[in-house]
Design a protein around this motif. Structure first.
Motif, PDB file in Angstrom:
ATOM      1  N   ILE A  33      16.949  -1.525  -5.115  1.00  0.00           N
ATOM      2  CA  ILE A  33      16.290  -1.673  -3.815  1.00  0.00           C
ATOM      3  C   ILE A  33      16.171  -3.164  -3.548  1.00  0.00           C
ATOM      4  N   GLN A  34      16.659  -3.562  -2.398  1.00  0.00           N
ATOM      5  CA  GLN A  34      16.524  -4.964  -2.023  1.00  0.00           C
ATOM      6  C   GLN A  34      15.176  -5.145  -1.348  1.00  0.00           C
ATOM      7  N   VAL A  35      14.457  -6.138  -1.795  1.00  0.00           N
ATOM      8  CA  VAL A  35      13.136  -6.402  -1.215  1.00  0.00           C
ATOM      9  C   VAL A  35      13.190  -7.774  -0.545  1.00  0.00           C
ATOM     10  N   HIS A  80      15.055  -2.120  -9.436  1.00  0.00           N
ATOM     11  CA  HIS A  80      15.463  -0.716  -9.525  1.00  0.00           C
ATOM     12  C   HIS A  80      14.391   0.143  -8.840  1.00  0.00           C
ATOM     13  N   ARG A  81      14.833   1.119  -8.073  1.00  0.00           N
ATOM     14  CA  ARG A  81      13.882   1.935  -7.332  1.00  0.00           C
ATOM     15  C   ARG A  81      12.825   2.549  -8.253  1.00  0.00           C
ATOM     16  N   ALA A  82      13.263   3.014  -9.421  1.00  0.00           N
ATOM     17  CA  ALA A  82      12.312   3.654 -10.339  1.00  0.00           C
ATOM     18  C   ALA A  82      11.235   2.668 -10.784  1.00  0.00           C
ATOM     19  N   TYR A 133      29.136   6.731  -2.706  1.00  0.00           N
ATOM     20  CA  TYR A 133      28.950   6.900  -4.147  1.00  0.00           C
ATOM     21  C   TYR A 133      28.305   5.644  -4.692  1.00  0.00           C
ATOM     22  N   ARG A 134      27.453   5.804  -5.675  1.00  0.00           N
ATOM     23  CA  ARG A 134      26.986   4.602  -6.349  1.00  0.00           C
ATOM     24  C   ARG A 134      26.779   4.925  -7.814  1.00  0.00           C
ATOM     25  N   ALA A 135      26.771   3.911  -8.607  1.00  0.00           N
ATOM     26  CA  ALA A 135      26.687   4.131 -10.041  1.00  0.00           C
ATOM     27  C   ALA A 135      25.934   2.983 -10.690  1.00  0.00           C
ATOM     28  N   ALA A 146       1.714  13.688   1.467  1.00  0.00           N
ATOM     29  CA  ALA A 146       2.705  14.551   0.820  1.00  0.00           C
ATOM     30  C   ALA A 146       3.905  13.697   0.455  1.00  0.00           C
ATOM     31  N   GLY A 147       4.153  13.543  -0.843  1.00  0.00           N
ATOM     32  CA  GLY A 147       5.310  12.771  -1.287  1.00  0.00           C
ATOM     33  C   GLY A 147       4.911  11.454  -1.916  1.00  0.00           C
ATOM     34  N   ALA A 148       5.330  11.247  -3.161  1.00  0.00           N
ATOM     35  CA  ALA A 148       5.033   9.978  -3.851  1.00  0.00           C
ATOM     36  C   ALA A 148       6.291   9.141  -3.997  1.00  0.00           C
ATOM     37  N   GLY A 149       7.087   9.094  -2.950  1.00  0.00           N
ATOM     38  CA  GLY A 149       8.220   8.165  -2.911  1.00  0.00           C
ATOM     39  C   GLY A 149       7.685   6.789  -2.522  1.00  0.00           C
ATOM     40  N   LEU A 150       8.587   5.890  -2.172  1.00  0.00           N
ATOM     41  CA  LEU A 150       8.155   4.541  -1.822  1.00  0.00           C
ATOM     42  C   LEU A 150       7.254   4.557  -0.587  1.00  0.00           C
ATOM     43  N   GLY A 151       7.601   5.416   0.364  1.00  0.00           N
ATOM     44  CA  GLY A 151       6.813   5.490   1.599  1.00  0.00           C
ATOM     45  C   GLY A 151       5.416   6.022   1.337  1.00  0.00           C
ATOM     46  N   GLY A 152       5.339   7.107   0.583  1.00  0.00           N
ATOM     47  CA  GLY A 152       4.045   7.732   0.318  1.00  0.00           C
ATOM     48  C   GLY A 152       3.137   6.820  -0.490  1.00  0.00           C
ATOM     49  N   ALA A 159       5.102  12.109   3.870  1.00  0.00           N
ATOM     50  CA  ALA A 159       6.069  11.125   3.359  1.00  0.00           C
ATOM     51  C   ALA A 159       7.007  11.878   2.441  1.00  0.00           C
ATOM     52  N   ASP A 160       7.476  13.028   2.936  1.00  0.00           N
ATOM     53  CA  ASP A 160       8.216  13.947   2.070  1.00  0.00           C
ATOM     54  C   ASP A 160       9.733  13.816   2.222  1.00  0.00           C
ATOM     55  N   GLY A 161      10.150  12.637   2.655  1.00  0.00           N
ATOM     56  CA  GLY A 161      11.568  12.306   2.556  1.00  0.00           C
ATOM     57  C   GLY A 161      12.451  12.877   3.648  1.00  0.00           C
ATOM     58  N   GLY A 192       3.794  20.331  -5.169  1.00  0.00           N
ATOM     59  CA  GLY A 192       4.503  20.343  -3.890  1.00  0.00           C
ATOM     60  C   GLY A 192       3.672  20.988  -2.798  1.00  0.00           C
ATOM     61  N   VAL A 193       3.811  20.444  -1.588  1.00  0.00           N
ATOM     62  CA  VAL A 193       3.140  21.056  -0.438  1.00  0.00           C
ATOM     63  C   VAL A 193       4.045  22.170   0.081  1.00  0.00           C
ATOM     64  N   ARG A 194       3.528  23.386   0.064  1.00  0.00           N
ATOM     65  CA  ARG A 194       4.346  24.509   0.551  1.00  0.00           C
ATOM     66  C   ARG A 194       4.308  24.578   2.078  1.00  0.00           C
ATOM     67  N   VAL A 241      -2.440  11.959  -3.265  1.00  0.00           N
ATOM     68  CA  VAL A 241      -1.000  12.121  -3.026  1.00  0.00           C
ATOM     69  C   VAL A 241      -0.526  13.356  -3.791  1.00  0.00           C
ATOM     70  N   PHE A 242       0.136  14.257  -3.086  1.00  0.00           N
ATOM     71  CA  PHE A 242       0.730  15.434  -3.724  1.00  0.00           C
ATOM     72  C   PHE A 242       2.237  15.238  -3.812  1.00  0.00           C
ATOM     73  N   GLU A 243       2.769  15.285  -5.017  1.00  0.00           N
ATOM     74  CA  GLU A 243       4.213  15.082  -5.221  1.00  0.00           C
ATOM     75  C   GLU A 243       4.825  16.346  -5.822  1.00  0.00           C
ATOM     76  N   LYS A 244       5.926  16.743  -5.201  1.00  0.00           N
ATOM     77  CA  LYS A 244       6.599  17.973  -5.628  1.00  0.00           C
ATOM     78  C   LYS A 244       7.231  17.852  -7.024  1.00  0.00           C
ATOM     79  N   ALA A 245       7.840  16.704  -7.295  1.00  0.00           N
ATOM     80  CA  ALA A 245       8.568  16.540  -8.573  1.00  0.00           C
ATOM     81  C   ALA A 245       7.601  16.643  -9.755  1.00  0.00           C
TER      82      ALA A 245
HETATM   83  C1  FAD Z   1      21.927   4.122  -1.169  1.00  0.00           C
HETATM   84  C2  FAD Z   1      20.601   3.664  -0.615  1.00  0.00           C
HETATM   85  C3  FAD Z   1      20.254   2.329  -0.696  1.00  0.00           C
HETATM   86  C4  FAD Z   1      19.038   1.886  -0.190  1.00  0.00           C
HETATM   87  N1  FAD Z   1      18.708   0.564  -0.299  1.00  0.00           N
HETATM   88  C5  FAD Z   1      17.521   0.119   0.153  1.00  0.00           C
HETATM   89  C6  FAD Z   1      17.154  -1.244  -0.004  1.00  0.00           C
HETATM   90  O1  FAD Z   1      17.894  -2.029  -0.541  1.00  0.00           O
HETATM   91  N2  FAD Z   1      15.925  -1.635   0.467  1.00  0.00           N
HETATM   92  C7  FAD Z   1      15.070  -0.754   1.086  1.00  0.00           C
HETATM   93  O2  FAD Z   1      13.968  -1.158   1.493  1.00  0.00           O
HETATM   94  N3  FAD Z   1      15.422   0.534   1.260  1.00  0.00           N
HETATM   95  C8  FAD Z   1      16.605   0.997   0.809  1.00  0.00           C
HETATM   96  N4  FAD Z   1      16.960   2.302   0.966  1.00  0.00           N
HETATM   97  C9  FAD Z   1      16.067   3.168   1.691  1.00  0.00           C
HETATM   98  C10 FAD Z   1      14.904   3.601   0.840  1.00  0.00           C
HETATM   99  O3  FAD Z   1      15.345   4.014  -0.431  1.00  0.00           O
HETATM  100  C11 FAD Z   1      14.221   4.753   1.563  1.00  0.00           C
HETATM  101  O4  FAD Z   1      13.914   4.370   2.878  1.00  0.00           O
HETATM  102  C12 FAD Z   1      12.942   5.117   0.884  1.00  0.00           C
HETATM  103  O5  FAD Z   1      13.136   5.380  -0.487  1.00  0.00           O
HETATM  104  C13 FAD Z   1      12.381   6.346   1.565  1.00  0.00           C
HETATM  105  O6  FAD Z   1      11.146   6.587   0.977  1.00  0.00           O
HETATM  106  P1  FAD Z   1      10.330   7.871   1.346  1.00  0.00           P
HETATM  107  O7  FAD Z   1       9.041   7.776   0.572  1.00  0.00           O
HETATM  108  O8  FAD Z   1      10.252   8.042   2.820  1.00  0.00           O
HETATM  109  O9  FAD Z   1      11.210   9.093   0.835  1.00  0.00           O
HETATM  110  P2  FAD Z   1      11.640   9.487  -0.648  1.00  0.00           P
HETATM  111  O10 FAD Z   1      11.815   8.310  -1.513  1.00  0.00           O
HETATM  112  O11 FAD Z   1      12.739  10.458  -0.491  1.00  0.00           O
HETATM  113  O12 FAD Z   1      10.359  10.249  -1.204  1.00  0.00           O
HETATM  114  C14 FAD Z   1       9.983  11.505  -0.746  1.00  0.00           C
HETATM  115  C15 FAD Z   1       9.126  12.107  -1.843  1.00  0.00           C
HETATM  116  O13 FAD Z   1       8.539  13.291  -1.338  1.00  0.00           O
HETATM  117  C16 FAD Z   1       8.640  14.295  -2.319  1.00  0.00           C
HETATM  118  N5  FAD Z   1       8.566  15.570  -1.628  1.00  0.00           N
HETATM  119  C17 FAD Z   1       9.516  16.191  -0.888  1.00  0.00           C
HETATM  120  N6  FAD Z   1       9.056  17.339  -0.385  1.00  0.00           N
HETATM  121  C18 FAD Z   1       7.774  17.439  -0.815  1.00  0.00           C
HETATM  122  C19 FAD Z   1       6.760  18.411  -0.643  1.00  0.00           C
HETATM  123  N7  FAD Z   1       6.973  19.515   0.084  1.00  0.00           N
HETATM  124  N8  FAD Z   1       5.555  18.221  -1.208  1.00  0.00           N
HETATM  125  C20 FAD Z   1       5.307  17.087  -1.950  1.00  0.00           C
HETATM  126  N9  FAD Z   1       6.244  16.155  -2.171  1.00  0.00           N
HETATM  127  C21 FAD Z   1       7.444  16.313  -1.601  1.00  0.00           C
HETATM  128  C22 FAD Z   1       9.970  14.029  -3.007  1.00  0.00           C
HETATM  129  O14 FAD Z   1      10.011  14.627  -4.291  1.00  0.00           O
HETATM  130  C23 FAD Z   1       9.960  12.516  -3.068  1.00  0.00           C
HETATM  131  O15 FAD Z   1       9.321  12.019  -4.233  1.00  0.00           O
HETATM  132  C24 FAD Z   1      18.163   2.787   0.449  1.00  0.00           C
HETATM  133  C25 FAD Z   1      18.493   4.146   0.526  1.00  0.00           C
HETATM  134  C26 FAD Z   1      19.700   4.575  -0.007  1.00  0.00           C
HETATM  135  C27 FAD Z   1      20.044   6.037   0.081  1.00  0.00           C
END
Ligand code: FAD
Length: 281
Positions: A115-117, A176-178, A254-256, A79-85, A227-229, A200-202, A101-105
């Motif tokens: 993102i620093q690697v 860039h994270r994206a 804040y960041r920009a 659940a979640g296609a962020g970096l972790g998922g 991996a839903d953040g 999204g996983v309900r 992988v099921f992603e809500k967005a």
């Molecule tokens: C300002 C800032 C700077 C950072 N800098 C760094 C860095 O330099 N290097 C580094 O390694 N890390 C960095 N991090 C940390 C890193 O960004 C996070 O640890 C990482 O992105 C977390 O990934 P994640 O997959 O756990 O969560 P997220 O990236 O939050 O992904 C969660 C995903 O789950 C989805 N989701 C949520 N609920 C559901 C659901 N019910 N069903 C399906 N999908 C769902 C969301 O839409 C999202 O896509 C930084 C974080 C911040 C805030």
């Protein structure tokens, strides 16, 4: 016994000892209403493969050597296609597990910034074959400058080039994270991971080791990875009343993102672009 078999064996022994402590005598009598550890029971007999696991295909030109395939193939839901998922999906798929992988967005978007690697993560990402997908998208800063905020004077310097590659076997990257997410997404797809957006996983069915999507679809798996953040729903299911949701701490960050062309045109900022670098004030 290889690393994976040893891990599974340790896992099995751990579960058995937990069950023994609860007065049960084996994996047939799980003490909790979950089928999620069913695969462990299979390990008690001859190792067998799950049905319906697709053939493991990959584009040899873009992947590095794959690790040994898992003895037992798990059907996995993430659940979640962020970096972790996505990272979990790639790692599992590289061992031959079936991964959805099921992603809500509705789409994987432009959320986030740099993102620093560091070398340890970079070594892993490159071993997974992410290199070609990040081509031209990552920056290798020469150094990290920590500066006094009043006058910009350097108060600490960490040289990254060439020191990090020499010392740690890989350079320090900023991306860039994206772009990182998109690269991981593309790599995951090329490995045969199924990624569904707008899915999204309900809720989680702990008894039936399944998930219910927001559109009502029900899916089952041997392993469900949450991996839903930071506002994880799944964490609450696992931890119940012990879950500690994020707390307001009273600070705000804040960041920009600033257009590089605008920076280049500004004499006070243009020097920042002379060499790739990281500056913290
Ligand atoms: C300002 C800032 C700077 C950072 N800098 C760094 C860095 O330099 N290097 C580094 O390694 N890390 C960095 N991090 C940390 C890193 O960004 C996070 O640890 C990482 O992105 C977390 O990934 P994640 O997959 O756990 O969560 P997220 O990236 O939050 O992904 C969660 C995903 O789950 C989805 N989701 C949520 N609920 C559901 C659901 N019910 N069903 C399906 N999908 C769902 C969301 O839409 C999202 O896509 C930084 C974080 C911040 C805030």
């Amino acid at each position: 016994m290889d690393d994976q078999e040893e891990t599974i064996e340790n896992c099995r022994l751990h579960v058995e000892s937990l069950l023994a402590r609860k007065g049960h005598s084996g994996l047939q009598e799980t003490s909790y209403p979950s089928r999620s550890l069913n695969f462990l029971k299979r390990l008690q007999g001859t190792p067998q493969r799950f049905d319906n696991v697709p053939n493991y295909t990959h584009d040899a030109s873009s992947q590095t050597a794959l690790p040994k395939e898992a003895t037992i193939k798990l059907k996995t839901i993430i659940a979640g296609a962020g970096l972790g998922g996505l990272a979990t999906a790639i790692a599992l798929r590289r061992r031959g597990h079936e991964v959805t992988v099921f992603e809500k967005a509705t789409e994987l978007g432009e959320v986030g910034a740099g993102i620093q690697v560091p070398p340890n993560s970079r070594r892993l990402l490159m071993r997974w074959g992410l290199g070609p997908y990040l081509e031209g998208k990552a920056v290798e800063p020469e150094a990290i400058h920590l500066r006094r905020w009043q006058d910009g004077k350097v108060i600490s310097l960490t040289k990254l080039v060439p020191d990090f590659e020499e010392k740690f076997g890989a350079p320090y990257y900023v991306v860039h994270r994206a772009n990182l997410q998109l690269a991981m997404y593309e790599l995951a797809l090329s490995l045969g991971v199924c990624v569904r957006v707008n899915a999204g996983v309900r809720c989680y069915n702990a008894e039936g080791s399944g998930v219910v999507l927001e559109n009502g679809e029900v899916h089952h798996a041997d392993l469900i990875v949450a991996a839903d953040g930071i506002r994880s729903e799944a964490r609450r299911v696992v931890l119940e009343e012990r879950d500690q949701p994020p707390q307001q701490c009273g600070y705000a960050a804040y960041r920009a993102m600033v257009d590089v062309d605008l920076m280049r045109a500004d004499p006070e900022l243009s020097w920042l672009l002379d060499v790739p670098g990281q500056n913290l004030w």
